[in-house]
Design a protein around this motif. Structure first.
Motif, PDB file in Angstrom:
ATOM      1  N   VAL A 144      10.410 -50.288 -36.118  1.00 44.24           N
ATOM      2  CA  VAL A 144       9.065 -50.867 -36.110  1.00 44.24           C
ATOM      3  C   VAL A 144       8.999 -51.904 -37.228  1.00 44.24           C
ATOM      4  CG1 VAL A 144       6.595 -50.434 -36.313  1.00 44.24           C
ATOM      5  CG2 VAL A 144       8.061 -48.733 -35.203  1.00 44.24           C
ATOM      6  N   HIS A 145       8.910 -53.182 -36.854  1.00 36.15           N
ATOM      7  CA  HIS A 145       8.903 -54.269 -37.844  1.00 36.15           C
ATOM      8  C   HIS A 145       7.472 -54.617 -38.212  1.00 36.15           C
ATOM      9  CE1 HIS A 145      12.838 -56.092 -35.950  1.00 36.15           C
ATOM     10  NE2 HIS A 145      12.792 -54.790 -35.791  1.00 36.15           N
ATOM     11  N   GLU A 146       7.175 -54.654 -39.495  1.00 38.03           N
ATOM     12  CA  GLU A 146       5.902 -55.244 -39.904  1.00 38.03           C
ATOM     13  C   GLU A 146       6.147 -56.726 -40.140  1.00 38.03           C
ATOM     14  OE1 GLU A 146       3.904 -53.366 -43.165  1.00 38.03           O
ATOM     15  OE2 GLU A 146       2.209 -54.747 -43.057  1.00 38.03           O
ATOM     16  N   ILE A 147       5.409 -57.566 -39.415  1.00 38.06           N
ATOM     17  CA  ILE A 147       5.619 -59.019 -39.537  1.00 38.06           C
ATOM     18  C   ILE A 147       4.341 -59.697 -40.014  1.00 38.06           C
ATOM     19  CG2 ILE A 147       7.330 -58.946 -37.657  1.00 38.06           C
ATOM     20  CD1 ILE A 147       5.253 -60.464 -35.906  1.00 38.06           C
ATOM     21  N   LEU A 148       4.509 -60.839 -40.639  1.00 35.80           N
ATOM     22  CA  LEU A 148       3.384 -61.708 -41.016  1.00 35.80           C
ATOM     23  C   LEU A 148       3.557 -62.996 -40.221  1.00 35.80           C
ATOM     24  CD1 LEU A 148       3.459 -61.166 -44.884  1.00 35.80           C
ATOM     25  CD2 LEU A 148       1.569 -60.550 -43.366  1.00 35.80           C
ATOM     26  N   PHE A 149       2.586 -63.302 -39.357  1.00 39.47           N
ATOM     27  CA  PHE A 149       2.737 -64.519 -38.547  1.00 39.47           C
ATOM     28  C   PHE A 149       1.635 -65.516 -38.883  1.00 39.47           C
ATOM     29  CE2 PHE A 149      -0.584 -63.976 -35.272  1.00 39.47           C
ATOM     30  CZ  PHE A 149      -0.878 -62.621 -35.383  1.00 39.47           C
ATOM     31  N   PRO A 150       1.980 -66.819 -38.850  1.00 40.05           N
ATOM     32  CA  PRO A 150       0.983 -67.829 -39.205  1.00 40.05           C
ATOM     33  C   PRO A 150      -0.028 -68.016 -38.080  1.00 40.05           C
ATOM     34  CG  PRO A 150       3.055 -68.873 -38.554  1.00 40.05           C
ATOM     35  CD  PRO A 150       3.290 -67.402 -38.514  1.00 40.05           C
ATOM     36  N   CYS A 157      -2.640 -65.737 -42.561  1.00 43.48           N
ATOM     37  CA  CYS A 157      -1.343 -65.183 -42.239  1.00 43.48           C
ATOM     38  C   CYS A 157      -1.655 -63.764 -41.767  1.00 43.48           C
ATOM     39  CB  CYS A 157      -0.515 -65.185 -43.521  1.00 43.48           C
ATOM     40  SG  CYS A 157       1.182 -64.762 -43.271  1.00 43.48           S
ATOM     41  N   ARG A 158      -1.336 -63.431 -40.525  1.00 44.37           N
ATOM     42  CA  ARG A 158      -1.801 -62.169 -39.935  1.00 44.37           C
ATOM     43  C   ARG A 158      -0.663 -61.163 -39.764  1.00 44.37           C
ATOM     44  NH1 ARG A 158      -6.917 -63.125 -38.466  1.00 44.37           N
ATOM     45  NH2 ARG A 158      -7.048 -61.182 -37.296  1.00 44.37           N
ATOM     46  N   THR A 159      -1.039 -59.911 -39.750  1.00 35.96           N
ATOM     47  CA  THR A 159      -0.062 -58.817 -39.639  1.00 35.96           C
ATOM     48  C   THR A 159       0.082 -58.353 -38.191  1.00 35.96           C
ATOM     49  OG1 THR A 159      -0.680 -58.055 -41.836  1.00 35.96           O
ATOM     50  CG2 THR A 159       0.471 -56.486 -40.442  1.00 35.96           C
ATOM     51  N   ALA A 160       1.302 -58.038 -37.796  1.00 39.16           N
ATOM     52  CA  ALA A 160       1.525 -57.341 -36.523  1.00 39.16           C
ATOM     53  C   ALA A 160       2.691 -56.383 -36.719  1.00 39.16           C
ATOM     54  CB  ALA A 160       1.817 -58.316 -35.401  1.00 39.16           C
ATOM     55  N   PHE A 161       2.765 -55.386 -35.852  1.00 39.77           N
ATOM     56  CA  PHE A 161       3.923 -54.498 -35.809  1.00 39.77           C
ATOM     57  C   PHE A 161       4.679 -54.776 -34.514  1.00 39.77           C
ATOM     58  CE2 PHE A 161       1.179 -52.454 -38.827  1.00 39.77           C
ATOM     59  CZ  PHE A 161       2.074 -52.022 -39.802  1.00 39.77           C
ATOM     60  N   VAL A 162       6.000 -54.850 -34.632  1.00 45.35           N
ATOM     61  CA  VAL A 162       6.845 -55.137 -33.472  1.00 45.35           C
ATOM     62  C   VAL A 162       7.843 -53.988 -33.317  1.00 45.35           C
ATOM     63  CG1 VAL A 162       8.533 -56.723 -32.455  1.00 45.35           C
ATOM     64  CG2 VAL A 162       6.631 -57.628 -33.835  1.00 45.35           C
ATOM     65  N   TYR A 163       7.731 -53.273 -32.216  1.00 38.11           N
ATOM     66  CA  TYR A 163       8.717 -52.223 -31.906  1.00 38.11           C
ATOM     67  C   TYR A 163       9.873 -52.867 -31.160  1.00 38.11           C
ATOM     68  CZ  TYR A 163      10.947 -48.448 -29.230  1.00 38.11           C
ATOM     69  OH  TYR A 163      11.862 -47.600 -28.661  1.00 38.11           O
TER      70      TYR A 163
ATOM     71  N   ASP B 138       1.786 -69.652 -47.599  1.00 39.92           N
ATOM     72  CA  ASP B 138       2.133 -70.319 -46.345  1.00 39.92           C
ATOM     73  C   ASP B 138       3.611 -70.719 -46.374  1.00 39.92           C
ATOM     74  OD1 ASP B 138       2.021 -71.524 -43.901  1.00 39.92           O
ATOM     75  OD2 ASP B 138       0.967 -73.324 -44.604  1.00 39.92           O
ATOM     76  N   VAL B 139       4.460 -69.700 -46.377  1.00 39.32           N
ATOM     77  CA  VAL B 139       5.917 -69.886 -46.399  1.00 39.32           C
ATOM     78  C   VAL B 139       6.487 -69.003 -45.287  1.00 39.32           C
ATOM     79  CG1 VAL B 139       5.945 -70.309 -48.900  1.00 39.32           C
ATOM     80  CG2 VAL B 139       6.298 -67.975 -48.039  1.00 39.32           C
ATOM     81  N   PRO B 140       7.736 -69.224 -44.892  1.00 39.23           N
ATOM     82  CA  PRO B 140       8.317 -68.299 -43.903  1.00 39.23           C
ATOM     83  C   PRO B 140       8.375 -66.879 -44.472  1.00 39.23           C
ATOM     84  CG  PRO B 140       9.643 -70.300 -44.110  1.00 39.23           C
ATOM     85  CD  PRO B 140       8.657 -70.322 -45.245  1.00 39.23           C
ATOM     86  N   HIS B 141       8.028 -65.911 -43.632  1.00 40.66           N
ATOM     87  CA  HIS B 141       7.999 -64.522 -44.078  1.00 40.66           C
ATOM     88  C   HIS B 141       9.088 -63.693 -43.418  1.00 40.66           C
ATOM     89  CE1 HIS B 141       4.331 -64.886 -46.380  1.00 40.66           C
ATOM     90  NE2 HIS B 141       3.840 -65.633 -45.405  1.00 40.66           N
TER      91      HIS B 141
END
Lengths: 367, 367
Positions: A144-150, A157-163, B138-141
């Motif tokens: 389960v990846h916690e990601i920050l996407f623009p 910068c928003r959070t999502a979880f990617v399984y 605002d950088v690649p995460h």
């Protein structure tokens, strides 16, 4: 050992606005620690009836209550200042709850913390016959990846979880379909991976050969940006923009996805099902498989304009509106749409209904 | 606006075993919400002196205390039942704390929850001049993966977090060095990614070109399996087996790592530094770069038998034992070892010291 004792007294108390009946029901004394307690904590415990018993040390408190399922249960103090009390039997599965200490609503310090009911607070797990579907087994596990996407549209910068399913990290030539999976009102992007057990449900289904491996993406549906009771005024467009125009692009760029409608699904629970219906209606080109858990229902005439819908799955708990789900789904089937309904036996508008719904829905996806 | 008021009274209270002095110090009234509050919560707040002010609604409580930094501060009730109170100024950075309501120690319902002090509980962030090092920019995460890895030796499926640097997911031909990074006593594998901000520190360093991109692996050091005060009896072998024989293998099989000693580092804070020293001593073939934050120190004669140590980094807060860290590191340097010491100004045995330590250490790794 499964033996019974009688509770000492039948008491009927009216405290504040709450009317709490403690009958002389026999309580089955086979309590075991909840599976979602903090490390080393014995309490809270659950018995075979589904009663919750907890303890908290509060030597100088006037009263302490266990607040679960919309009812506050009085707890009783012993000579050392330890308060103990039980709830009535609860439905199987996961429930949010809290303690009330002299009027202060606080988490039970015994449990792990979950986001639900608009707060980070206590959770309890009432064992069910089918808890095996999300057990941690000796099978290959996804990540389960916690990601920050623009997000250009929200300037955040928003959070999502990617399984990612087992084997994703090292089978680098393979691409996968994607399910976008939404939480409910007053929950957030942690709800599906934490109390929803989405990753463990998938690991087990994949190990049993019952589901195709696919990626699951879980992000925040911006539910807290609207006030309580103002759900009808919720505007889907800001979230639709984040999801479809920003997150889908980020996921397709950063993960090995099959990036077309045929291999993209969307599902959600409660408010998430309303978001799913709205977005799949507004943007019929993006998702082909649709899951509506405990909330929105599609009518045949609403599907007409959508092209290439492969599946509409509709579900709820048996204590919700199962007839409406069945009737709506039968109408879709009569109109020639591949539609499936599912009812979770013995559960209401809570996460066990949605774990089971995901377990059923996942087996139908991308086939 | 930065103005001052006098607190109304100088009171000196002895409550229970706690002696709390509230002097008539002027409190600077420039409080702002803590950056780690639950969504929508105004309290707790922090002012420019580093005082914490919080509120809790507890209309029937006899007393409520703010329990932070080993001191309990009395809070005061208003006519509606809302309790408010402030602490003395705290060091910059992150602190664990709790409330005490009529003798019950509970989390402050206003904050996000963190694992530390052997419990999931409240955290507060006192702004620092260098909080920029872990700001969401605002950088690649990179991504933080929660993984479940099989552990033969403990017959369990264990959790770890794996930070992959920006670009890892789609630059599939590149392999990376790995840092194994341990939490302290009464913390767990969530502590470095949550309060430690390890991923954000790395994202920012990489964006500035100050650190080489590498993977970070964070797992549970089994600290809760030993009792409080029995740290001296801690046996490193079970954890060493999990880390070196099981987790390193899992990571090398499932991630694109440079899987040799030259490209493998280990660091830890407090108890994690003791684990790091013990494991790098017992298994000198596995790690080449060593970080000891606020705890263990290497002496030159202890390093002798180790082959190919590229770096020993030793650090602590200025309120800990900076002279010991400096002296020990100078001795290593005199013995011809590449050693670096670092002191975090104005901080004690807390996470801001360790964030800064990681920020310094990361810039020296794998170069």
């Amino acid at each position: 050992m499964n033996y019974k004792i009688k509770s000492l007294l039948a008491i009927f108390l009216i405290v504040g606005n709450y009317c709490v009946a403690q009958s002389n029901d026999q309580i089955v004394e086979d309590f075991e620690s909840s599976s979602v307690n903090q490390p080393g904590h014995v309490y809270p415990m659950v018995n075979s009836e589904g009663r919750v018993r907890t303890q908290v040390f509060a030597p100088d408190a006037k009263y302490v209550k266990l607040d679960i399922g919309g009812v506050k249960y009085d707890m009783v103090k012993d000579a050392e200042g330890m308060w103990t009390g039980e709830s009535a039997p609860q439905d199987v599965g996961f429930h949010y709850y809290q303690l009330n200490i002299d009027g202060a609503s606080v988490p039970d310090p015994g449990t792990l913390l979950y986001f639900g009911a608009c707060r980070w607070g206590s959770g309890i797990e009432i064992p069910s016959d089918d808890q095996n579907i999300f057990a941690v087994k000796d099978v290959p596990h996804g990540h389960v990846h916690e990601i920050l996407f623009p997000s250009e549209s929200t300037k955040t910068c928003r959070t999502a979880f990617v399984y990612t399913p087992p084997g994703y990290e090292n089978q680098t030539s393979k691409s996968y379909p994607v399910l976008y999976l939404q939480h409910g009102y007053c929950e957030n992007e942690t709800s599906w991976p934490a109390q929803g057990k989405a990753n463990l449900i998938m690991d087990n289904l994949i190990a049993e050969g019952k589901a195709k491996p696919f990626i699951i993406v879980m992000t925040y549906g911006m539910t807290n940006d609207i006030e309580f009771g103002k759900l009808r005024e919720f505007d889907i467009i800001p979230f639709q923009t984040v999801l479809v125009d920003e997150l889908v692009s980020y996921v397709d760029e950063n993960y090995r996805t099959l990036s077309n409608q045929e291999n993209r699904a969307m599902a959600g629970l409660s408010m998430g099902s309303m978001e799913t219906k709205a977005i799949t209606t507004n943007r019929p080109d993006v998702f082909s498989h649709i899951g509506l858990f405990s909330g929105a229902l599609y009518a045949p005439e609403e599907v007409k304009e959508q092209s290439n819908v492969k599946l509409i799955f509709q579900s709820c708990g048996s204590k919700e509106r199962p007839e409406a789900v069945q009737k709506s789904t039968e109408a879709l089937k009569e109109a020639g749409i591949n539609a499936v309904w599912y009812v979770s036996e013995g559960t209401a508008h809570e996460f066990h209904t949605w774990r089971r719904s995901l377990h059923e829905f996942a087996q139908l996806l991308f086939k």
